[in-house]
Design an enzyme around this catalytic site. Structure first.
Site, PDB file in Angstrom:
ATOM      1  N   THR D  46       0.866  -1.275   0.104  1.00 50.35           N
ATOM      2  CA  THR D  46      -0.149  -0.093  -0.034  1.00 50.35           C
ATOM      3  C   THR D  46       0.862   1.070   0.018  1.00 50.35           C
ATOM      4  OG1 THR D  46      -1.787   1.403   1.006  1.00 50.35           O
ATOM      5  CG2 THR D  46      -0.391  -0.280   2.647  1.00 50.35           C
ATOM      6  N   GLU D  47       0.571   2.148  -0.682  1.00 48.01           N
ATOM      7  CA  GLU D  47       1.529   3.280  -1.074  1.00 48.01           C
ATOM      8  C   GLU D  47       1.733   4.113   0.169  1.00 48.01           C
ATOM      9  OE1 GLU D  47      -1.463   2.752  -2.591  1.00 48.01           O
ATOM     10  OE2 GLU D  47      -2.329   4.457  -3.428  1.00 48.01           O
ATOM     11  N   ASN D  48       0.962   4.013   1.172  1.00 45.42           N
ATOM     12  CA  ASN D  48       1.236   5.125   2.261  1.00 45.42           C
ATOM     13  C   ASN D  48       2.163   4.347   3.188  1.00 45.42           C
ATOM     14  OD1 ASN D  48      -0.850   2.872   2.878  1.00 45.42           O
ATOM     15  ND2 ASN D  48      -1.535   4.123   4.589  1.00 45.42           N
ATOM     16  N   SER D  91       8.417   3.984  -0.778  1.00 51.72           N
ATOM     17  CA  SER D  91       7.268   3.402  -1.479  1.00 51.72           C
ATOM     18  C   SER D  91       7.144   3.713  -2.986  1.00 51.72           C
ATOM     19  CB  SER D  91       5.757   4.211  -0.557  1.00 51.72           C
ATOM     20  OG  SER D  91       4.587   3.543  -1.265  1.00 51.72           O
TER      21      SER D  91
END
Lengths: 255, 220, 255, 220
Positions: D46-48, D91
């Protein structure tokens, strides 16, 4: 699950083709994937480009330790901020190779790390404030932005990265130890394919998620350094004793 | 021969510029002696990836030397509470971001504060390292060097003749006979070594030196 | 030793001038320095530029939690990849402010992080491959490098960063927890002055040198969140219960 | 009315594209259901700032929800062994570096694989997020969407009319009636939902579809 664990350094580098560019950090012995470098020497891969921090001559036996300089006969190009240091004879050790066609691209440490980041983030290049009016700017585009001069620098996106980690889990999640981190995290991010050697391979979960420095997605192969391998704690200790007896090294390292 | 400071004297004077809480990077050569004289609250950074580390391993001690803990010059230190290790990407954000004082060795400094310190012009010139980044990015650059070359020629020049490290970067020059500040109006002689007159120092310095209103003798 | 520990959020932001640019990350509640944001609202600093990941409307009482949106009346400019989300009414909540002069600079998450890195490394700008032929390229220089199109992007170098950390030692060394890391490490590196709020302030040495994420040199002030402060574990738990009862939030967060 | 797959059906088919060891980022909307159907060895990012995390917190469970552990869309998950957390800088090196498969929602896809998925053209268009980075950087982009709009108009077009996310980025389109591959020679119809003919699917698709030599019915 893909298997990333290899049991031989030779196998781990077996498919690296001639002409490959390889980021292999080295701050002398620190942050140096010695066993992978030695395996690449055995394999004899030719025309390689080496990207490293510290390209200095070998002042001890290759049985005790290796640094990127052992690959000199196999190299087409070198990108580095440090070629030799005056205390160990300066750049003399590369001169024969330069005469025979080795290209040396000198950069600064900060510029190299930004170029590797640019490779990792797929940037096309960036304007760098360091090196203006020095040899670094030769042959490069310059530009004034908001009143300050900059030099255009291109990304470095190596085909491979050789990483010297501390622990890895089987998924490839890596930690480092002390100053062995170097530019290795950004090299692993920038490279298309990353091979790591580590002190110890552990099970997933044994490295706390908060303490992973290089996530496993950036790591394709891992090899645990066997007892007696280059760079083990015991070997490093022996090397310290050896260096203590070499006058220029002792002067440099113990002041 | 008039008295001159030795390496210890120069670095002792340079160390007086540093106060508790300052973040400091020490360059190759003489500057790394600064740590011996600096206030205990000064926090040292090494560009290979550590800050706030402890004292250097003494020259008689090979047992405590560990390749995981040495500075950019290869000098071993011992870890200390409150230390942090990090990668070079983080390290050079520190260095370029104006948060640190850099004490650098010098070969030549120009009257505008240009620095040449990485290449003697001879065949041994591969050591750019992080010097250009430090000279560019530090909030204050202190140069330590002998006032003159081995042949007695000046190192403080109108223009540097050796390959440049960075232009207009030097703030303070500490030599074996003087302390000189680089200002927008030119070089200002702040301190002279006892036994030397400003005139004698000017004679060994190519650009014109202004005399500081509070010009005084160096105190170590 | 410089003292970095403050005992009041109001004091910690007291000298921020009108017109300041402030990186304050926010992924909704995660990575949000809620107490510093609330203090800046109380202070009323005007004409600020806010740099954040996620600029979404407040759907709960400000007593329970705050996000950068509470600063809307004080803002001159917003740089973000996310203005509103459709499930919570889209961009409607900023429209009145835009009419009254708020400038909104939309970017992508990856571009924002590269721009912050460029700020930290003092780069003059870089060529970015993301956003070509989209609204992102509007008004920007384009350039083809090695056959690929890029857009010129400028660095972000904020005057301040507001950081939400997990632990800090008195020297300012920081850890984060889970996804609270966000862009905060690079924001702290890029900003000229960094203020952090944390769950706990500990003594130097209590955070292992290997586990420090943001070294103390990047952190100028730290404040421990007191019991009952915004974002404490208890407050976060209460907020979860509150959100569970709000239909669009439950749908979004529990799927 | 002919049969069409619902959201679960579409995502179930998309999940078949993922195999153990693949690193996968799931976009906003329908794609986040993919995790429910994918092989257990698939690793989600997940990009966070997390990768390799565990299952989502069920919709009946508010006790296990923790703001320190949710994906970019705000969906809570539980930590898992082998997980890593990281900053957004790291990320997006993952995302841009061609190491991941992205399953994204779509509004329109062009015959060249251009994607429009972030803005319906209405007033609610602020959600660029990381979609452009994902569409650009993923090694494979799978788009899940209804084959037609609510009004029955085509979403697969010669050219996108809505604001673009990234050009020439889509590799595979999974809709409620077909699976279509984007190739250099144009769109190739690979699978049709049982009950549909290629001709009927072509009628709801603006650009010309080539038929795959091994064209077959979708199997869920």
């Amino acid at each position: 699950m893909r298997n990333k664990v290899f049991y031989s350094f030779d196998e781990a580098v077996a498919d690296i083709p001639n002409g490959a560019s390889i980021a292999m950090d080295s701050w002398a012995i620190a942050a140096t994937a010695q066993n992978l470098i030695a395996a690449l020497k055995r394999k004899g891969t030719k025309d390689i480009t080496v990207i490293t921090h510290c390209f200095i001559p070998m002042i001890f036996s290759e049985e005790n330790a290796v640094m990127p300089a052992v690959l000199l006969p196999q190299m087409k190009k070198l990108i580095t901020p440090v070629v030799g240091i005056p205390h160990l004879g300066g750049v003399a050790f590369v001169e024969e190779y330069v005469k025979n066609g080795l290209e040396v691209e000198q950069t600064t440490i900060g510029t190299m790390t930004s170029r590797l980041y640019a490779g990792a983030a797929c940037l096309g290049g960036f304007y760098n404030p360091v090196g203006v009016d020095t040899i670094i700017e030769q042959g490069k585009e310059k530009r004034v932005i908001d009143g300050r001069e900059y030099i255009f620098e291109k990304p470095i996106k190596p085909d491979y990265a050789f990483i010297r980690g501390h622990k890895a889990d089987r998924l490839g999640n890596l930690t480092y130890k002390g100053i062995f981190r170097g530019d290795q995290p950004v090299m692993a991010m920038a490279a298309k394919f990353t091979i790591a050697e580590v002190d110890e391979i552990v099970e997933p979960g044994e490295i706390d998620a908060e303490n992973v420095i290089t996530p496993g997605i950036f790591v394709d192969r891992i090899v645990e350094i066997p007892e007696g391998g280059l760079g083990t704690d015991m070997k490093l200790k022996e090397l310290i004793y050896e260096l203590y007896e070499i006058e220029p090294a002792r002067k440099l390292m113990w002041g | 021969m008039k008295p001159r400071l030795d390496r210890n004297g120069i670095t002792k004077r340079a160390a007086q510029e540093l106060k508790s809480g300052d973040y400091v990077n020490l360059g190759f050569g003489m500057p790394n002696l600064v740590a011996d004289y600096a206030d205990k609250g000064v926090i040292f950074q090494t560009e290979n990836g550590a800050i706030g580390y402890g004292p250097l391993v003494p020259s008689t001690d090979k047992e405590s030397a560990d390749f995981h803990y040495h500075d950019a010059l290869g000098r071993f230190w011992v870890p200390a509470p409150g230390m942090a290790v990090f990668d070079v990407l983080t390290s050079f954000a520190m260095i370029r971001g104006g948060r640190m004082i850099a004490v650098l060795g010098g070969l030549q400094v120009s009257e505008k504060g240009d620095l040449a310190n990485w290449n003697t012009g001879g065949p041994q010139g591969g050591l750019i390292g992080g010097a250009m980044d430090l000279a560019f990015g530090a909030k204050k650059v202190i140069v330590t060097m002998g006032h003159t070359t081995k042949d007695g020629g000046p190192r403080i020049l109108k223009k540097c003749t050796l390959p440049m490290t960075a232009k207009e970067c030097v703030d303070l020059i500490v030599t074996d006979i003087a302390v000189i500040e680089v200002t927008l109006k030119g070089l200002v002689l702040k301190e002279v070594l006892p036994g030397w007159t400003p005139k004698e120092i000017q004679a060994l310095t190519q650009p014109r030196l202004k005399l500081a209103p509070d010009l005084k003798e160096m105190e170590l």
